[in-house]
Write a protein that holds these residues in place. Structure first.
Motif, PDB file in Angstrom:
ATOM      1  N   ALA A  41      72.263  46.491  50.332  1.00 20.38           N
ATOM      2  CA  ALA A  41      70.852  46.526  49.304  1.00 20.38           C
ATOM      3  C   ALA A  41      70.589  45.214  48.817  1.00 20.38           C
ATOM      4  CB  ALA A  41      70.970  47.434  48.364  1.00 20.38           C
ATOM      5  N   ALA A  42      71.711  44.428  48.691  1.00 20.15           N
ATOM      6  CA  ALA A  42      71.315  42.998  48.082  1.00 20.15           C
ATOM      7  C   ALA A  42      70.634  42.273  49.026  1.00 20.15           C
ATOM      8  CB  ALA A  42      72.500  42.430  47.289  1.00 20.15           C
ATOM      9  N   PHE A  43      70.623  42.398  50.218  1.00 23.18           N
ATOM     10  CA  PHE A  43      70.314  41.271  51.218  1.00 23.18           C
ATOM     11  C   PHE A  43      69.399  42.181  52.223  1.00 23.18           C
ATOM     12  CE2 PHE A  43      74.161  39.434  49.612  1.00 23.18           C
ATOM     13  CZ  PHE A  43      73.428  38.132  48.953  1.00 23.18           C
ATOM     14  N   GLU A  44      68.988  43.332  51.699  1.00 24.38           N
ATOM     15  CA  GLU A  44      68.049  44.124  52.483  1.00 24.38           C
ATOM     16  C   GLU A  44      68.644  44.267  53.971  1.00 24.38           C
ATOM     17  OE1 GLU A  44      64.184  42.036  52.302  1.00 24.38           O
ATOM     18  OE2 GLU A  44      64.170  42.553  50.334  1.00 24.38           O
ATOM     19  N   ILE A  45      69.808  44.600  54.156  1.00 24.64           N
ATOM     20  CA  ILE A  45      70.484  45.008  55.443  1.00 24.64           C
ATOM     21  C   ILE A  45      70.372  46.507  55.674  1.00 24.64           C
ATOM     22  CG2 ILE A  45      72.531  44.890  56.750  1.00 24.64           C
ATOM     23  CD1 ILE A  45      73.343  42.517  55.009  1.00 24.64           C
ATOM     24  N   GLY A  46      69.836  46.996  56.807  1.00 28.75           N
ATOM     25  CA  GLY A  46      69.865  48.375  57.184  1.00 28.75           C
ATOM     26  C   GLY A  46      68.743  49.085  56.234  1.00 28.75           C
ATOM     27  N   GLY A  47      67.909  48.692  55.580  1.00 34.33           N
ATOM     28  CA  GLY A  47      67.130  49.257  54.815  1.00 34.33           C
ATOM     29  C   GLY A  47      67.654  49.944  53.537  1.00 34.33           C
ATOM     30  N   LYS A  48      68.805  49.648  53.308  1.00 32.92           N
ATOM     31  CA  LYS A  48      69.361  50.253  52.326  1.00 32.92           C
ATOM     32  C   LYS A  48      68.799  49.730  50.820  1.00 32.92           C
ATOM     33  CE  LYS A  48      72.188  52.197  54.923  1.00 32.92           C
ATOM     34  NZ  LYS A  48      72.410  53.683  54.822  1.00 32.92           N
ATOM     35  N   SER A  49      68.803  50.734  49.763  1.00 30.03           N
ATOM     36  CA  SER A  49      68.168  50.539  48.390  1.00 30.03           C
ATOM     37  C   SER A  49      69.329  50.642  47.533  1.00 30.03           C
ATOM     38  CB  SER A  49      66.956  51.356  48.263  1.00 30.03           C
ATOM     39  OG  SER A  49      67.641  52.482  48.181  1.00 30.03           O
ATOM     40  N   GLU A  50      68.929  49.908  46.093  1.00 27.98           N
ATOM     41  CA  GLU A  50      69.988  49.879  45.035  1.00 27.98           C
ATOM     42  C   GLU A  50      70.223  51.426  44.702  1.00 27.98           C
ATOM     43  OE1 GLU A  50      67.015  48.081  45.078  1.00 27.98           O
ATOM     44  OE2 GLU A  50      67.733  45.999  45.295  1.00 27.98           O
ATOM     45  N   GLN A  51      69.132  52.113  44.551  1.00 26.38           N
ATOM     46  CA  GLN A  51      69.431  53.547  44.105  1.00 26.38           C
ATOM     47  C   GLN A  51      70.053  54.553  44.991  1.00 26.38           C
ATOM     48  OE1 GLN A  51      68.597  54.820  41.345  1.00 26.38           O
ATOM     49  NE2 GLN A  51      67.299  53.296  40.403  1.00 26.38           N
ATOM     50  N   GLY A  52      70.296  53.993  46.219  1.00 21.62           N
ATOM     51  CA  GLY A  52      71.114  54.797  47.179  1.00 21.62           C
ATOM     52  C   GLY A  52      72.507  54.269  47.467  1.00 21.62           C
ATOM     53  N   SER A  53      72.875  53.427  46.579  1.00 22.97           N
ATOM     54  CA  SER A  53      74.059  52.747  46.719  1.00 22.97           C
ATOM     55  C   SER A  53      75.172  53.128  45.737  1.00 22.97           C
ATOM     56  CB  SER A  53      73.816  51.083  46.398  1.00 22.97           C
ATOM     57  OG  SER A  53      73.089  50.631  47.638  1.00 22.97           O
ATOM     58  N   GLU A 242      69.459  43.313  40.589  1.00 19.00           N
ATOM     59  CA  GLU A 242      68.552  42.753  41.739  1.00 19.00           C
ATOM     60  C   GLU A 242      67.307  42.203  41.091  1.00 19.00           C
ATOM     61  OE1 GLU A 242      67.019  42.023  45.580  1.00 19.00           O
ATOM     62  OE2 GLU A 242      69.142  42.456  45.121  1.00 19.00           O
ATOM     63  N   ASN A 243      66.684  42.781  40.042  1.00 19.43           N
ATOM     64  CA  ASN A 243      65.422  42.310  39.415  1.00 19.43           C
ATOM     65  C   ASN A 243      65.798  40.969  38.399  1.00 19.43           C
ATOM     66  OD1 ASN A 243      64.358  44.283  40.827  1.00 19.43           O
ATOM     67  ND2 ASN A 243      64.301  45.499  38.865  1.00 19.43           N
ATOM     68  N   SER A 244      66.910  40.557  38.468  1.00 17.02           N
ATOM     69  CA  SER A 244      67.401  39.465  37.442  1.00 17.02           C
ATOM     70  C   SER A 244      67.257  38.111  38.265  1.00 17.02           C
ATOM     71  CB  SER A 244      68.634  39.543  36.739  1.00 17.02           C
ATOM     72  OG  SER A 244      69.571  39.437  37.845  1.00 17.02           O
ATOM     73  N   SER A 245      67.285  36.975  37.535  1.00 15.62           N
ATOM     74  CA  SER A 245      67.144  35.743  38.046  1.00 15.62           C
ATOM     75  C   SER A 245      68.666  35.750  39.430  1.00 15.62           C
ATOM     76  CB  SER A 245      67.597  34.560  37.284  1.00 15.62           C
ATOM     77  OG  SER A 245      66.282  34.630  36.213  1.00 15.62           O
ATOM     78  N   TYR A 246      67.999  35.218  40.339  1.00 20.60           N
ATOM     79  CA  TYR A 246      69.220  35.089  41.635  1.00 20.60           C
ATOM     80  C   TYR A 246      69.534  36.368  41.766  1.00 20.60           C
ATOM     81  CZ  TYR A 246      68.644  30.160  40.471  1.00 20.60           C
ATOM     82  OH  TYR A 246      68.105  28.910  40.282  1.00 20.60           O
ATOM     83  N   GLY A 247      68.846  37.664  41.619  1.00 17.16           N
ATOM     84  CA  GLY A 247      69.236  38.763  41.675  1.00 17.16           C
ATOM     85  C   GLY A 247      70.164  39.161  42.983  1.00 17.16           C
ATOM     86  N   SER A 248      69.903  38.834  44.055  1.00 14.94           N
ATOM     87  CA  SER A 248      70.552  39.105  45.161  1.00 14.94           C
ATOM     88  C   SER A 248      71.754  38.564  45.335  1.00 14.94           C
ATOM     89  CB  SER A 248      69.712  38.797  46.557  1.00 14.94           C
ATOM     90  OG  SER A 248      68.300  39.424  46.826  1.00 14.94           O
ATOM     91  N   TYR A 249      71.987  37.293  45.070  1.00 10.71           N
ATOM     92  CA  TYR A 249      73.153  36.882  44.879  1.00 10.71           C
ATOM     93  C   TYR A 249      74.108  37.292  43.786  1.00 10.71           C
ATOM     94  CZ  TYR A 249      70.859  33.103  47.779  1.00 10.71           C
ATOM     95  OH  TYR A 249      70.046  32.560  48.931  1.00 10.71           O
ATOM     96  N   MET A 250      73.764  37.752  42.589  1.00 11.39           N
ATOM     97  CA  MET A 250      74.349  38.585  41.698  1.00 11.39           C
ATOM     98  C   MET A 250      74.734  39.746  42.092  1.00 11.39           C
ATOM     99  SD  MET A 250      74.469  36.505  38.980  1.00 11.39           S
ATOM    100  CE  MET A 250      74.750  37.301  37.511  1.00 11.39           C
ATOM    101  N   LEU A 251      73.749  40.385  42.628  1.00  5.47           N
ATOM    102  CA  LEU A 251      74.053  41.920  43.173  1.00  5.47           C
ATOM    103  C   LEU A 251      75.406  41.739  44.170  1.00  5.47           C
ATOM    104  CD1 LEU A 251      73.927  44.802  43.102  1.00  5.47           C
ATOM    105  CD2 LEU A 251      71.977  44.662  44.606  1.00  5.47           C
ATOM    106  N   GLY A 252      75.107  40.856  45.048  1.00  9.53           N
ATOM    107  CA  GLY A 252      76.134  40.598  46.344  1.00  9.53           C
ATOM    108  C   GLY A 252      77.510  40.275  45.834  1.00  9.53           C
ATOM    109  N   ALA A 253      77.457  39.418  44.583  1.00 15.82           N
ATOM    110  CA  ALA A 253      78.759  39.147  43.823  1.00 15.82           C
ATOM    111  C   ALA A 253      79.415  40.432  43.179  1.00 15.82           C
ATOM    112  CB  ALA A 253      78.600  38.129  42.880  1.00 15.82           C
ATOM    113  N   VAL A 254      78.607  41.179  42.618  1.00 16.56           N
ATOM    114  CA  VAL A 254      79.087  42.535  42.018  1.00 16.56           C
ATOM    115  C   VAL A 254      79.628  43.410  43.112  1.00 16.56           C
ATOM    116  CG1 VAL A 254      78.466  44.566  40.722  1.00 16.56           C
ATOM    117  CG2 VAL A 254      77.994  42.330  39.925  1.00 16.56           C
ATOM    118  N   ALA A 255      78.910  43.365  44.032  1.00  9.67           N
ATOM    119  CA  ALA A 255      79.105  44.378  45.277  1.00  9.67           C
ATOM    120  C   ALA A 255      80.355  44.002  45.824  1.00  9.67           C
ATOM    121  CB  ALA A 255      78.032  44.430  46.390  1.00  9.67           C
ATOM    122  N   ILE A 256      80.767  42.722  46.250  1.00  5.39           N
ATOM    123  CA  ILE A 256      82.078  42.399  46.523  1.00  5.39           C
ATOM    124  C   ILE A 256      83.248  42.643  45.414  1.00  5.39           C
ATOM    125  CG2 ILE A 256      83.295  40.136  46.852  1.00  5.39           C
ATOM    126  CD1 ILE A 256      81.061  39.007  48.315  1.00  5.39           C
ATOM    127  N   GLY A 257      82.628  42.540  44.491  1.00  2.69           N
ATOM    128  CA  GLY A 257      83.774  42.891  43.414  1.00  2.69           C
ATOM    129  C   GLY A 257      84.346  44.209  43.473  1.00  2.69           C
TER     130      GLY A 257
END
Length: 277
Positions: A41-53, A242-257
């Motif tokens: 969802a962070a990097f818009e792969i496969g049409g995934k959304s944050e709410q569906g994660s 995702e809506n914060s500054s550098y949101g995609s990268y921040m969400l990606g980091a949390v997702a990896i965590g």
């Protein structure tokens, strides 16, 4: 003469150990999938959304796969096993936490964890049986709405916010204090394996704590504004990131965590000492 037999711990029944390890494995699967979907969802792969994660979104994702109903049934059973194990820890005090205020607090946390994962197991089972797919609401938003309708509703939602914040801070404390290491140390692992487990656990606990703190913040806003729509679960927390500054990268980091947290659950399932006495 000292009776040595009285000081030798009784090995836990095999079924309890197997149930606990199965439950930890199921929890690991769920968190790995949550992390993967959040990263997509962070990097818009496969049409995934944050709410569906979030976890319920993960269950629906599993259901859509080949043999999804069977896979989801296995996950639901695993989460039920985890629930039962948590209740055993809480009511039989298998971790020897004691009956003082601190010990009772920890045991209440075990029981609360059991309730949460029991609810997830119930929801997953409903999806397997074809009875849960129509609900699109956020369970935490529903909780906030129900609480706000009660006397002193804003205070009740505020209490939930504080409790959730404490839970999030505890996750981060567990990571930074290295207390989580007790779950894997002494398992006879090679140094490299133990180091990998510890690193995965530290990152995972911090990521999980961040998500809980954001959920607490949303509950606090719901309480202050008396608006249940401002509350939300992990899906809403992902959207907030995702809506914060550098949101995609921040969400990606949390997702990896969160993926690391799932991996740590696999390692706990394999190596953690399971106590039942």
């Amino acid at each position: 003469m000292i009776d040595v037999a009285q000081h030798v711990p009784t090995p836990p029944p095999a079924w309890v150990k197997n149930m606990a390890r199965f439950g930890l494995t199921a929890k690991g699967v769920v968190y790995c999938l949550v992390g993967i979907l959040a990263f997509m969802a962070a990097f818009e792969i496969g049409g995934k959304s944050e709410q569906g994660s979030d976890k319920t979104g993960v269950f629906k994702f599993v259901l859509e796969q080949s043999f999804g109903r069977v896979l989801l049934a296995i996950i639901a059973l695993g989460l039920l096993c985890y629930t039962i194990w948590r209740f055993i820890q809480a009511f039989k005090d298998t971790e020897n936490k004691g009956d003082d205020a601190k010990g009772v607090g920890v045991r209440i946390r075990y029981a609360f964890s059991g309730l949460v994962y029991g609810a997830l197991a119930y929801y997953a089972a409903k999806l397997v049986l074809g009875n849960g797919g129509s609900g699109n609401g956020d369970s935490r938003e529903t909780l906030a709405r129900e609480l706000l309708q009660q006397p002193f509703g804003q205070w009740l939602v505020g209490i939930v916010a504080v409790g959730t914040a404490i839970a999030g801070l505890h996750q981060i404390y567990m990571a930074l204090s290295d207390k989580y290491k007790k779950k894997v140390q002494g398992a006879g692992l090679k140094h490299e394996a133990e180091t990998m487990m510890i690193r995965a656990g530290k990152i995972g606990y911090i990521a999980r704590g961040i998500v809980w703190l954001i959920i607490a913040y949303m509950f606090l806003k719901a309480a202050l504004n008396s608006n249940s729509q401002e509350a939300g679960g992990s899906g809403s927390a992902f959207q907030f990131i995702e809506n914060s500054s550098y949101g995609s990268y921040m969400l990606g980091a949390v997702a990896i965590g969160l993926i690391f947290y799932g991996v740590f659950m696999f390692m706990r399932a394999k190596f953690q000492v399971i106590n039942v006495n």
